[in-house]
Design a protein around this motif. Structure first.
Motif, PDB file in Angstrom:
ATOM      1  N   VAL A 192     -20.223 -10.234  14.720  1.00  7.92           N
ATOM      2  CA  VAL A 192     -19.963  -9.138  14.069  1.00  7.92           C
ATOM      3  C   VAL A 192     -21.122  -8.197  14.106  1.00  7.92           C
ATOM      4  CG1 VAL A 192     -19.280  -8.202  11.800  1.00  7.92           C
ATOM      5  CG2 VAL A 192     -17.884 -10.010  12.728  1.00  7.92           C
ATOM      6  N   ASN A 193     -22.299  -8.759  13.806  1.00  4.73           N
ATOM      7  CA  ASN A 193     -23.322  -7.945  13.646  1.00  4.73           C
ATOM      8  C   ASN A 193     -23.833  -7.345  15.151  1.00  4.73           C
ATOM      9  OD1 ASN A 193     -24.244  -7.939  11.160  1.00  4.73           O
ATOM     10  ND2 ASN A 193     -24.902  -9.973  11.222  1.00  4.73           N
ATOM     11  N   ASN A 194     -23.701  -8.015  16.218  1.00 12.62           N
ATOM     12  CA  ASN A 194     -24.147  -7.431  17.652  1.00 12.62           C
ATOM     13  C   ASN A 194     -22.806  -6.354  17.925  1.00 12.62           C
ATOM     14  OD1 ASN A 194     -25.972  -9.146  17.908  1.00 12.62           O
ATOM     15  ND2 ASN A 194     -24.808 -10.631  19.170  1.00 12.62           N
ATOM     16  N   TRP A 195     -21.652  -6.497  17.508  1.00  9.44           N
ATOM     17  CA  TRP A 195     -20.618  -5.832  17.563  1.00  9.44           C
ATOM     18  C   TRP A 195     -21.052  -4.259  17.092  1.00  9.44           C
ATOM     19  CZ3 TRP A 195     -16.658  -2.761  15.199  1.00  9.44           C
ATOM     20  CH2 TRP A 195     -15.829  -2.266  16.247  1.00  9.44           C
ATOM     21  N   VAL A 196     -21.377  -4.604  15.684  1.00  2.00           N
ATOM     22  CA  VAL A 196     -21.726  -3.034  14.865  1.00  2.00           C
ATOM     23  C   VAL A 196     -22.799  -2.452  15.441  1.00  2.00           C
ATOM     24  CG1 VAL A 196     -22.584  -2.405  12.422  1.00  2.00           C
ATOM     25  CG2 VAL A 196     -20.692  -4.104  12.770  1.00  2.00           C
ATOM     26  N   ARG A 197     -23.868  -3.298  16.251  1.00  2.00           N
ATOM     27  CA  ARG A 197     -24.962  -2.651  16.731  1.00  2.00           C
ATOM     28  C   ARG A 197     -24.607  -1.689  17.860  1.00  2.00           C
ATOM     29  NH1 ARG A 197     -28.012  -7.547  17.140  1.00  2.00           N
ATOM     30  NH2 ARG A 197     -28.241  -7.915  14.894  1.00  2.00           N
ATOM     31  N   LYS A 198     -23.537  -2.270  18.672  1.00  4.19           N
ATOM     32  CA  LYS A 198     -22.694  -1.508  19.856  1.00  4.19           C
ATOM     33  C   LYS A 198     -22.110  -0.275  19.458  1.00  4.19           C
ATOM     34  CE  LYS A 198     -22.912  -5.533  22.722  1.00  4.19           C
ATOM     35  NZ  LYS A 198     -22.056  -6.582  23.468  1.00  4.19           N
ATOM     36  N   GLU A 205     -19.863   4.560  14.566  1.00  2.00           N
ATOM     37  CA  GLU A 205     -18.813   4.322  13.485  1.00  2.00           C
ATOM     38  C   GLU A 205     -19.600   3.600  12.141  1.00  2.00           C
ATOM     39  OE1 GLU A 205     -15.461   1.881  15.401  1.00  2.00           O
ATOM     40  OE2 GLU A 205     -16.458   2.871  17.356  1.00  2.00           O
ATOM     41  N   PHE A 206     -20.565   3.130  12.410  1.00  2.00           N
ATOM     42  CA  PHE A 206     -21.160   2.483  11.419  1.00  2.00           C
ATOM     43  C   PHE A 206     -22.709   3.194  11.114  1.00  2.00           C
ATOM     44  CE2 PHE A 206     -18.261  -0.569  13.367  1.00  2.00           C
ATOM     45  CZ  PHE A 206     -17.635  -1.204  12.390  1.00  2.00           C
ATOM     46  N   THR A 247     -22.080   1.684   4.371  1.00  2.00           N
ATOM     47  CA  THR A 247     -22.568   2.731   5.227  1.00  2.00           C
ATOM     48  C   THR A 247     -22.711   3.957   4.328  1.00  2.00           C
ATOM     49  OG1 THR A 247     -20.284   3.594   5.557  1.00  2.00           O
ATOM     50  CG2 THR A 247     -20.986   1.973   7.022  1.00  2.00           C
ATOM     51  N   LYS A 248     -23.419   4.938   5.073  1.00  2.00           N
ATOM     52  CA  LYS A 248     -23.660   6.108   4.347  1.00  2.00           C
ATOM     53  C   LYS A 248     -22.978   7.488   5.158  1.00  2.00           C
ATOM     54  CE  LYS A 248     -28.005   5.120   2.038  1.00  2.00           C
ATOM     55  NZ  LYS A 248     -29.396   5.420   2.022  1.00  2.00           N
ATOM     56  N   THR A 249     -22.708   8.239   4.392  1.00  5.07           N
ATOM     57  CA  THR A 249     -21.767   9.586   4.967  1.00  5.07           C
ATOM     58  C   THR A 249     -22.859  10.493   5.326  1.00  5.07           C
ATOM     59  OG1 THR A 249     -21.822  10.587   2.892  1.00  5.07           O
ATOM     60  CG2 THR A 249     -19.940   9.388   3.515  1.00  5.07           C
ATOM     61  N   VAL A 281     -23.137   6.538  -0.308  1.00  5.14           N
ATOM     62  CA  VAL A 281     -23.130   5.076  -0.089  1.00  5.14           C
ATOM     63  C   VAL A 281     -21.561   4.914  -0.307  1.00  5.14           C
ATOM     64  CG1 VAL A 281     -23.573   2.835  -0.493  1.00  5.14           C
ATOM     65  CG2 VAL A 281     -25.356   4.534  -0.608  1.00  5.14           C
ATOM     66  N   VAL A 282     -21.002   4.245   0.972  1.00  7.30           N
ATOM     67  CA  VAL A 282     -19.443   4.023   0.712  1.00  7.30           C
ATOM     68  C   VAL A 282     -19.481   2.411   1.196  1.00  7.30           C
ATOM     69  CG1 VAL A 282     -17.322   4.371   2.254  1.00  7.30           C
ATOM     70  CG2 VAL A 282     -18.930   6.287   1.856  1.00  7.30           C
ATOM     71  N   LYS A 283     -18.606   1.661   0.395  1.00  5.99           N
ATOM     72  CA  LYS A 283     -18.562   0.302   0.606  1.00  5.99           C
ATOM     73  C   LYS A 283     -17.377  -0.067   1.520  1.00  5.99           C
ATOM     74  CE  LYS A 283     -21.645  -1.298  -3.165  1.00  5.99           C
ATOM     75  NZ  LYS A 283     -21.696  -2.203  -4.218  1.00  5.99           N
ATOM     76  N   HIS A 284     -17.504  -1.197   2.115  1.00  4.09           N
ATOM     77  CA  HIS A 284     -16.271  -1.376   3.041  1.00  4.09           C
ATOM     78  C   HIS A 284     -15.899  -2.632   2.819  1.00  4.09           C
ATOM     79  CE1 HIS A 284     -16.439   2.391   5.257  1.00  4.09           C
ATOM     80  NE2 HIS A 284     -18.011   2.184   5.042  1.00  4.09           N
ATOM     81  N   GLU A 285     -14.663  -3.122   3.048  1.00  4.30           N
ATOM     82  CA  GLU A 285     -14.180  -4.513   3.165  1.00  4.30           C
ATOM     83  C   GLU A 285     -13.119  -4.679   4.208  1.00  4.30           C
ATOM     84  OE1 GLU A 285     -13.418  -6.787  -0.357  1.00  4.30           O
ATOM     85  OE2 GLU A 285     -11.422  -6.991   0.679  1.00  4.30           O
ATOM     86  N   ASP A 286     -13.566  -5.489   5.369  1.00  5.62           N
ATOM     87  CA  ASP A 286     -12.776  -5.412   6.600  1.00  5.62           C
ATOM     88  C   ASP A 286     -12.508  -6.992   7.029  1.00  5.62           C
ATOM     89  OD1 ASP A 286     -12.678  -2.567   6.998  1.00  5.62           O
ATOM     90  OD2 ASP A 286     -14.524  -2.565   8.251  1.00  5.62           O
TER      91      ASP A 286
END
Length: 172
Positions: free
Chosen positions: A45-51, A55-56, A123-125, A130-135
């Motif tokens: 998941v962390n690798n995917w986010v870095r790519k 979006e993040f 994440t931050k706009t 600061v926006v909290k997410h749950e996926d």
């Protein structure tokens, strides 16, 4: 002399072969440690986010929870699940029968389709808010991120095969 050599080879070779086969079966039966699998999921998941940095924006992980293996529903798993639901719906539940059905269900899981893990992060706009997410992150059996959904959306999915497509079908 040749026959005695064959007998000797059989006497020595059979126990070695039996030992190797039994070791292989023990290794096959031993489930992978759940914490190791969960750690693989976190890394994926962390690798995917870095790519996907667009979006993040200013991504900061908070937690990874609820790691679960997902299996294809087969006729056997459907049958056992239905029998378990029938037993649980009775006024007087036979716990021994429930336990037996759970054991059978554990032994007949079906084909491993992948994993899910609940990921909380922030994440931050552009304005710095600061926006909290749950996926709910779906990973295939090789720990590649297949899709990310809202945890509530999972209940609306009718066919898990749509999510866990083999990689060969996804390539164009």
């Amino acid at each position: 002399m040749k026959e005695s050599t064959k007998v000797l080879v059989l006497l020595i070779g059979l126990p070695i072969l039996a030992s190797q086969l039994s070791c292989n079966k023990v290794a096959e039966r031993k489930p992978a440690d759940i914490s190791v699998l969960q750690e693989k999921a976190k890394v994926s998941v962390n690798n995917w986010v870095r790519k996907h940095p667009d979006e993040f924006i200013k991504y900061k992980p908070i937690s990874f929870e609820g790691f679960t293996a997902r299996y294809e529903r087969t006729e056997m798993t459907s049958y056992l699940s239905d029998k378990m639901e029938e037993e649980l719906a009775k006024p007087k539940i036979n716990q021994h029968r429930i336990d037996s059905l759970k054991i059978l269900l554990e032994k007949n899981k079906g084909i491993l389709m992948g994993y899910t893990i609940l990921h909380k992060y922030q994440t931050k706009t552009i304005a710095g808010e600061v926006v909290k997410h749950e996926d709910l992150v779906f990973l295939d059996s090789t720990f590649h991120v297949a899709t990310i959904l809202s945890p509530d959306a999972y209940d609306m999915i009718m066919d898990l095969k749509l999510i866990f497509r083999p990689d060969s079908l996804q390539k164009k």
